[in-house]
Design a protein around this motif. Sequence first.
Motif, PDB file in Angstrom:
ATOM      1  N   ALA A  43      14.931 -30.945 -29.980  1.00  0.00           N
ATOM      2  CA  ALA A  43      15.218 -29.791 -30.827  1.00  0.00           C
ATOM      3  C   ALA A  43      15.185 -28.496 -30.016  1.00  0.00           C
ATOM      4  CB  ALA A  43      14.229 -29.722 -31.986  1.00  0.00           C
ATOM      5  N   CYS A  44      14.254 -28.401 -29.074  1.00  0.00           N
ATOM      6  CA  CYS A  44      14.186 -27.215 -28.201  1.00  0.00           C
ATOM      7  C   CYS A  44      15.438 -27.103 -27.343  1.00  0.00           C
ATOM      8  CB  CYS A  44      12.952 -27.277 -27.303  1.00  0.00           C
ATOM      9  SG  CYS A  44      11.403 -26.964 -28.146  1.00  0.00           S
ATOM     10  N   MET A  45      15.870 -28.217 -26.767  1.00  0.00           N
ATOM     11  CA  MET A  45      17.076 -28.203 -25.944  1.00  0.00           C
ATOM     12  C   MET A  45      18.301 -27.832 -26.775  1.00  0.00           C
ATOM     13  SD  MET A  45      16.401 -28.910 -22.757  1.00  0.00           S
ATOM     14  CE  MET A  45      14.910 -27.975 -22.870  1.00  0.00           C
ATOM     15  N   LYS A  46      18.388 -28.377 -27.987  1.00  0.00           N
ATOM     16  CA  LYS A  46      19.523 -28.092 -28.877  1.00  0.00           C
ATOM     17  C   LYS A  46      19.539 -26.626 -29.297  1.00  0.00           C
ATOM     18  CE  LYS A  46      21.753 -29.714 -33.064  1.00  0.00           C
ATOM     19  NZ  LYS A  46      21.671 -30.623 -34.209  1.00  0.00           N
ATOM     20  N   ALA A  47      18.366 -26.001 -29.413  1.00  0.00           N
ATOM     21  CA  ALA A  47      18.259 -24.610 -29.844  1.00  0.00           C
ATOM     22  C   ALA A  47      18.434 -23.623 -28.695  1.00  0.00           C
ATOM     23  CB  ALA A  47      16.906 -24.380 -30.519  1.00  0.00           C
ATOM     24  N   GLY A  48      18.778 -24.106 -27.514  1.00  0.00           N
ATOM     25  CA  GLY A  48      19.035 -23.207 -26.392  1.00  0.00           C
ATOM     26  C   GLY A  48      17.921 -23.125 -25.373  1.00  0.00           C
ATOM     27  N   GLY A  49      16.949 -24.021 -25.452  1.00  0.00           N
ATOM     28  CA  GLY A  49      15.867 -24.023 -24.473  1.00  0.00           C
ATOM     29  C   GLY A  49      16.358 -24.473 -23.109  1.00  0.00           C
ATOM     30  N   SER A  50      15.634 -24.133 -22.079  1.00  0.00           N
ATOM     31  CA  SER A  50      15.981 -24.560 -20.731  1.00  0.00           C
ATOM     32  C   SER A  50      14.705 -24.998 -20.016  1.00  0.00           C
ATOM     33  CB  SER A  50      16.656 -23.430 -19.953  1.00  0.00           C
ATOM     34  OG  SER A  50      15.802 -22.314 -19.861  1.00  0.00           O
ATOM     35  N   ILE A  51      14.861 -25.880 -19.062  1.00  0.00           N
ATOM     36  CA  ILE A  51      13.713 -26.393 -18.316  1.00  0.00           C
ATOM     37  C   ILE A  51      13.317 -25.369 -17.266  1.00  0.00           C
ATOM     38  CG2 ILE A  51      12.903 -28.210 -16.782  1.00  0.00           C
ATOM     39  CD1 ILE A  51      14.787 -30.104 -18.278  1.00  0.00           C
ATOM     40  N   CYS A  52      12.037 -25.068 -17.200  1.00  0.00           N
ATOM     41  CA  CYS A  52      11.500 -24.096 -16.253  1.00  0.00           C
ATOM     42  C   CYS A  52      10.817 -24.862 -15.129  1.00  0.00           C
ATOM     43  CB  CYS A  52      10.500 -23.181 -16.963  1.00  0.00           C
ATOM     44  SG  CYS A  52       9.707 -22.003 -15.886  1.00  0.00           S
ATOM     45  N   GLU A  53      11.250 -24.643 -13.902  1.00  0.00           N
ATOM     46  CA  GLU A  53      10.646 -25.299 -12.741  1.00  0.00           C
ATOM     47  C   GLU A  53       9.540 -24.411 -12.191  1.00  0.00           C
ATOM     48  OE1 GLU A  53      11.339 -28.305 -11.653  1.00  0.00           O
ATOM     49  OE2 GLU A  53      12.952 -28.626 -13.094  1.00  0.00           O
ATOM     50  N   TRP A  54       8.409 -25.003 -11.865  1.00  0.00           N
ATOM     51  CA  TRP A  54       7.291 -24.269 -11.292  1.00  0.00           C
ATOM     52  C   TRP A  54       7.405 -24.246  -9.780  1.00  0.00           C
ATOM     53  CZ3 TRP A  54       4.010 -21.701 -14.361  1.00  0.00           C
ATOM     54  CH2 TRP A  54       3.970 -22.071 -15.701  1.00  0.00           C
ATOM     55  N   ASP A  55       6.970 -23.146  -9.181  1.00  0.00           N
ATOM     56  CA  ASP A  55       6.904 -23.060  -7.718  1.00  0.00           C
ATOM     57  C   ASP A  55       5.665 -23.817  -7.248  1.00  0.00           C
ATOM     58  OD1 ASP A  55       7.877 -19.598  -7.792  1.00  0.00           O
ATOM     59  OD2 ASP A  55       9.112 -21.386  -7.643  1.00  0.00           O
ATOM     60  N   ASP A  56       5.647 -24.158  -5.977  1.00  0.00           N
ATOM     61  CA  ASP A  56       4.474 -24.826  -5.414  1.00  0.00           C
ATOM     62  C   ASP A  56       3.326 -23.850  -5.224  1.00  0.00           C
ATOM     63  OD1 ASP A  56       6.459 -26.969  -3.275  1.00  0.00           O
ATOM     64  OD2 ASP A  56       5.750 -27.273  -5.316  1.00  0.00           O
ATOM     65  N   GLU A  57       3.617 -22.557  -5.078  1.00  0.00           N
ATOM     66  CA  GLU A  57       2.600 -21.553  -4.877  1.00  0.00           C
ATOM     67  C   GLU A  57       1.971 -21.147  -6.206  1.00  0.00           C
ATOM     68  OE1 GLU A  57       1.512 -20.221  -1.972  1.00  0.00           O
ATOM     69  OE2 GLU A  57       2.793 -21.681  -0.945  1.00  0.00           O
ATOM     70  N   PRO A  58       0.660 -21.006  -6.262  1.00  0.00           N
ATOM     71  CA  PRO A  58       0.019 -20.518  -7.483  1.00  0.00           C
ATOM     72  C   PRO A  58       0.422 -19.070  -7.760  1.00  0.00           C
ATOM     73  CG  PRO A  58      -1.618 -21.073  -5.803  1.00  0.00           C
ATOM     74  CD  PRO A  58      -0.271 -21.326  -5.221  1.00  0.00           C
ATOM     75  N   LEU A  59       0.367 -18.675  -9.010  1.00  0.00           N
ATOM     76  CA  LEU A  59       0.718 -17.308  -9.373  1.00  0.00           C
ATOM     77  C   LEU A  59      -0.227 -16.317  -8.727  1.00  0.00           C
ATOM     78  CD1 LEU A  59       1.486 -17.776 -13.161  1.00  0.00           C
ATOM     79  CD2 LEU A  59       3.111 -17.522 -11.308  1.00  0.00           C
ATOM     80  N   GLY A  60       0.294 -15.189  -8.312  1.00  0.00           N
ATOM     81  CA  GLY A  60      -0.526 -14.140  -7.719  1.00  0.00           C
ATOM     82  C   GLY A  60      -0.834 -14.342  -6.257  1.00  0.00           C
ATOM     83  N   VAL A  61      -0.243 -15.334  -5.617  1.00  0.00           N
ATOM     84  CA  VAL A  61      -0.525 -15.558  -4.197  1.00  0.00           C
ATOM     85  C   VAL A  61       0.634 -15.049  -3.376  1.00  0.00           C
ATOM     86  CG1 VAL A  61      -0.899 -17.290  -2.413  1.00  0.00           C
ATOM     87  CG2 VAL A  61      -1.955 -17.542  -4.637  1.00  0.00           C
TER      88      VAL A  61
END
Length: 61
Positions: A43-61
Amino acid sequence: MVVMPPAGERSPWFRLGFWCVPAMSHLVGLTSTVLRPDALYAACMKAGGSICEWDDEPLGV
């Protein structure tokens, strides 16, 4: 993780059976009544959702 576009108007009615998957469906603004995680993903994909890929680096680094 699925990123959803902003939802339009939300239903003011509290959804009956507000457990995990229906709660997430309500929070992201879907109008469908899904009960299983795989149906929520579809349902999320049908409603326009997209897959978000995470970086290998933690946030704020």
